[in-house]
Write an enzyme that holds these catalytic residues in place. Structure first.
Site: not given
Ligand code: 13P
Length: 256
Positions: A9, A11, A102, A104, A173, A179, A218
């Site tokens: 992903n 982002k 997600h 976010e 997640e 992150g 992560s």
């Molecule tokens: P990270 O791997 O950067 O922590 O992000 C995970 C994520 O949100 C994947 O959708």
């Protein structure tokens, strides 16, 4: 048995130049990894890129082992929804996957469980596989509410999709792991994945055995091996580590 599934992903990252370099490196350096088998099944690899880069990524990835995906989708088929993108549009641009719910999106765009379920339904109607994200916040984790939260999020999807849940991917997640460099212990993550699978099984045992449940948060090449070795962790949804071709390939390799 379920195939190992690793989905990147990106982002809101990338540029035309950086994407081209990443994807070309991935395909030239990754031939062997991308063609690997795990549990005697071909591995599944995909990348969910920002909307504007879908045509570029589609062009570079078509007829390769890397599938294309998007990061969100409208729950409406078409109409006056300025800024939104429909499932049919994504399908036309070559998407096989789309991430829905997600954290976010839930956090910054106030998406609730019902909307997330509707988005998953829209994706399925356009013959794409929705990757449905669930996960608790740090506060919920500290209050011991992880299972209550993820069960509620998953149940909304089961209620709307019914038998179609068998065609989805679930991603656990934990928000506090995204992150941050923090990851749950493999046993801790396994417990949540197992509970999610048991919840699917109470609805449909066959679907529960089939649905891939990915871990995200992560995930890196150097911590993936132990997590991906857990019986109910079928792969990863990878943020930061999917932006670098070598790191992403190393992560895929760690799961094989
Ligand atoms: P990270 O791997 O950067 O922590 O992000 C995970 C994520 O949100 C994947 O959708």
């Amino acid at each position: 048995m379920r195939p190992l599934t690793i989905i990147g992903n990106w982002k809101m990252n990338g540029s035309l130049a950086a994407n081209q370099q990443m994807l070309e490196t991935l395909l030239t350096q990754g031939t062997q990894t991308l063609e690997s088998r795990c549990h005697d099944l071909p591995i599944r690899v995909g990348l969910c890129v920002p909307y504007p880069y879908l045509p570029q990524a589609h062009h570079l990835l078509k007829n390769t082992k890397v599938a294309l995906g998007a990061q969100d989708v409208s729950d409406h088929p078409n109409g006056a929804f300025t800024g939104d993108v429909s499932a049919t549009m994504l399908q036309e641009l070559g998407c096989a996957y789309v991430i829905v719910g997600h954290s976010e999106r839930r956090q910054y765009h106030q998406e609730n469980d019902t909307l997330v379920a509707r988005k998953a339904k829209a994706a399925l109607q356009a013959h794409m596989t929705p990757i449905i994200c669930v996960g608790e916040t740090e506060k919920e984790y500290e209050e011991g509410k992880t299972l209550v939260v993820v069960r509620r999020q998953l149940q909304a999807v089961i209620d709307l999709l019914q038998g179609q849940i068998a065609s989805c991917i679930i991603a656990y997640e934990p928000v506090w792991a995204i992150g941050t460099g923090k990851v749950p212990t493999p046993a801790g993550a396994q417990e949540v994945h197992r509970e999610l699978r048991l919840q699917l099984a109470t609805f449909d045992a066959e679907a529960a055995a089939k649905v891939a449940i990915l871990y995200g948060g992560s995930l890196k090449a150097d911590n993936a091996k132990e997590l991906l070795a857990m019986p109910d962790i079928d792969g990863g949804l990878v943020g930061g580590a999917s932006l670098d071709a070598h790191e992403f390939l190393a992560l895929c390799q760690a799961g094989i």
